[in-house]
Design a protein around this motif. Sequence first.
Motif, mmCIF file in Angstrom:
data_model
loop_
_atom_site.group_PDB
_atom_site.id
_atom_site.type_symbol
_atom_site.label_atom_id
_atom_site.label_comp_id
_atom_site.label_asym_id
_atom_site.label_seq_id
_atom_site.Cartn_x
_atom_site.Cartn_y
_atom_site.Cartn_z
ATOM 1 N N VAL A 17 53.520 40.401 33.529
ATOM 2 C CA VAL A 17 52.306 41.239 33.473
ATOM 3 C C VAL A 17 51.123 40.375 33.045
ATOM 4 C CG1 VAL A 17 51.201 43.256 32.415
ATOM 5 C CG2 VAL A 17 53.620 43.334 33.011
ATOM 6 N N ALA A 18 51.362 39.417 32.154
ATOM 7 C CA ALA A 18 50.313 38.480 31.744
ATOM 8 C C ALA A 18 49.805 37.728 32.966
ATOM 9 C CB ALA A 18 50.864 37.502 30.707
ATOM 10 N N GLN A 19 50.742 37.251 33.790
ATOM 11 C CA GLN A 19 50.371 36.478 34.972
ATOM 12 C C GLN A 19 49.608 37.332 35.980
ATOM 13 O OE1 GLN A 19 51.106 33.104 35.145
ATOM 14 N NE2 GLN A 19 49.608 33.269 36.775
ATOM 15 N N GLN A 20 50.076 38.568 36.122
ATOM 16 C CA GLN A 20 49.476 39.473 37.111
ATOM 17 C C GLN A 20 48.072 39.908 36.703
ATOM 18 O OE1 GLN A 20 52.188 42.809 38.310
ATOM 19 N NE2 GLN A 20 50.471 44.063 37.648
ATOM 20 N N GLU A 21 47.899 40.223 35.432
ATOM 21 C CA GLU A 21 46.629 40.826 34.983
ATOM 22 C C GLU A 21 45.626 39.783 34.493
ATOM 23 O OE1 GLU A 21 45.885 44.298 35.087
ATOM 24 O OE2 GLU A 21 47.595 44.049 36.446
ATOM 25 N N LYS A 22 46.103 38.638 34.082
ATOM 26 C CA LYS A 22 45.257 37.540 33.572
ATOM 27 C C LYS A 22 44.263 38.063 32.522
ATOM 28 C CE LYS A 22 45.821 34.803 37.768
ATOM 29 N NZ LYS A 22 46.461 35.736 38.686
ATOM 30 N N ASN A 23 42.988 37.623 32.600
ATOM 31 C CA ASN A 23 42.095 38.014 31.494
ATOM 32 C C ASN A 23 41.668 39.481 31.535
ATOM 33 O OD1 ASN A 23 40.516 37.639 33.614
ATOM 34 N ND2 ASN A 23 39.084 36.188 32.687
#
Length: 441
Positions: free
Chosen positions: A84-90
């Motif tokens: 989810v971190a990778q998908q949503e980024k900042n």
Amino acid sequence: MTRRTYYIETYGCQMNEHDSEKMAAMLDKLGMSAASAPDTAEVLIINTCSIREKAEHKVYSALGKFKSLKTRKPDTAIIVAGCVAQQEKNKLLKKVPHLDAVLGTHHISELPRILDKIRAKKSRITSTDFVEDVQSLHMVAPLKGANPVCSFVTIMQGCSNFCTYCVVPFTRGPEQSRHMDEILEEVTRLAGTGIREITLLGQNVNAYGKDLARGYAFADLLRHLDGIPGLARIRFTTSHPRDFDDSIIAAMTNLETVCEHIHLPLQSGSDSVLSAMHRGYSFAEYLAKVDSLRDSIPHVAITTDMIVGFPGETEADFMKTLEALERIRFDQIFSFKYSARPSTAAQSMPDHIPESVKIERLSRVHELQDQITEQYHRSAEGSVEEILAEGIRPQSSQVFGRTRTNKIVNLEDPDLICPGELVRVRITEGLKHSLRAVRAV
Ligand code: 5AD
Ligand code: SF4
């Protein structure tokens, strides 16, 4: 302020479990220790999964839970890692004001540096670019994982298959193999610390080495791993049916340490759905590979993943999935309702299936497969199997382990058995999800 305790909450697949082990090892190396609950931790990491919408929702509810904790203890560092971190980024930093950092799937090795930055209160951090060379990703297994007997070993990172429903190529980047000598070195080291079983991890392990200049094949890797002193068993996951070939069947048949189990995701029994999924095989081709594997290893266990309610799946397509379950008789399956994911091709396909139909189809899959799995477990009664003792259940003091075919076994007479031992057992009772056994004489 120097933070001394951490808590990692992990969602999703074995790849994520292993990434969490690696993060824990990095924090241990900094002199930190694991807290028993989030409330007592000074660093909180949520390692996330976005394979289906439900998994992603869990992340937001976990983050919601930690909001009051951050209000009470503002010095707690909260980090979201994983898919989810990778998908949503900042975007995630904007959505969640109490979050300190977003750590993408190629950046877990930066955790110590990120903690320094949070400590210096420089800014909130996002680290989510894909790294080109996977060898620099520090994919090395930690010296002490969660289990003293079995260990994961990453052999590949990412996936380039772009199955039309799947978010993984977007969250984990392109398929890249690790060099074989590094893998061999790592497994030798793990075996030296008492690890008896390894599970080789990758999204598509059957394609191992195809991207490397030296051009190794997965079967070559298995051959090199077989015979490492101390190592009793080798497992691997996940296999892609398109890349599963005779060389792997031969390795499974001939190499003593390679276990007789394969997880071979079929996804659907219908050729038109398989084609819309971009899977690269027909049901007949899948079946031919299964038949050939069973010809070589009659007692092999085969497990699979199935998706119901892919866009456009008709009742006739779905019936083909049920027929496939009856024809192949998998030992166990993992079945899912199709879930539309960002960036994927299938999300914009026509004819999405109503939720009520997906629920109904999933329950028909469960009903059929539960009977088949139970029949396998019943038919094992009386047979003699080798299990690798993995641990002791705290409540019952029973020793548990798995057969070479990956069935969970609880031992009723566990005296004098230590984790790490190979034990011959007689199956006394086949239950729904496990087997009971006594020591064979
Ligand atoms: N919806 C439902 N199931 C999915 N899987 C992957 N993506 C989706 C999706 N969008 C399932 C596949 C895969 C397993 C890990 O998760 O069956 O093999
Ligand atoms: Fe997803 Fe397909 Fe890659 Fe598996 S092979 S990770 S289902 S894209």
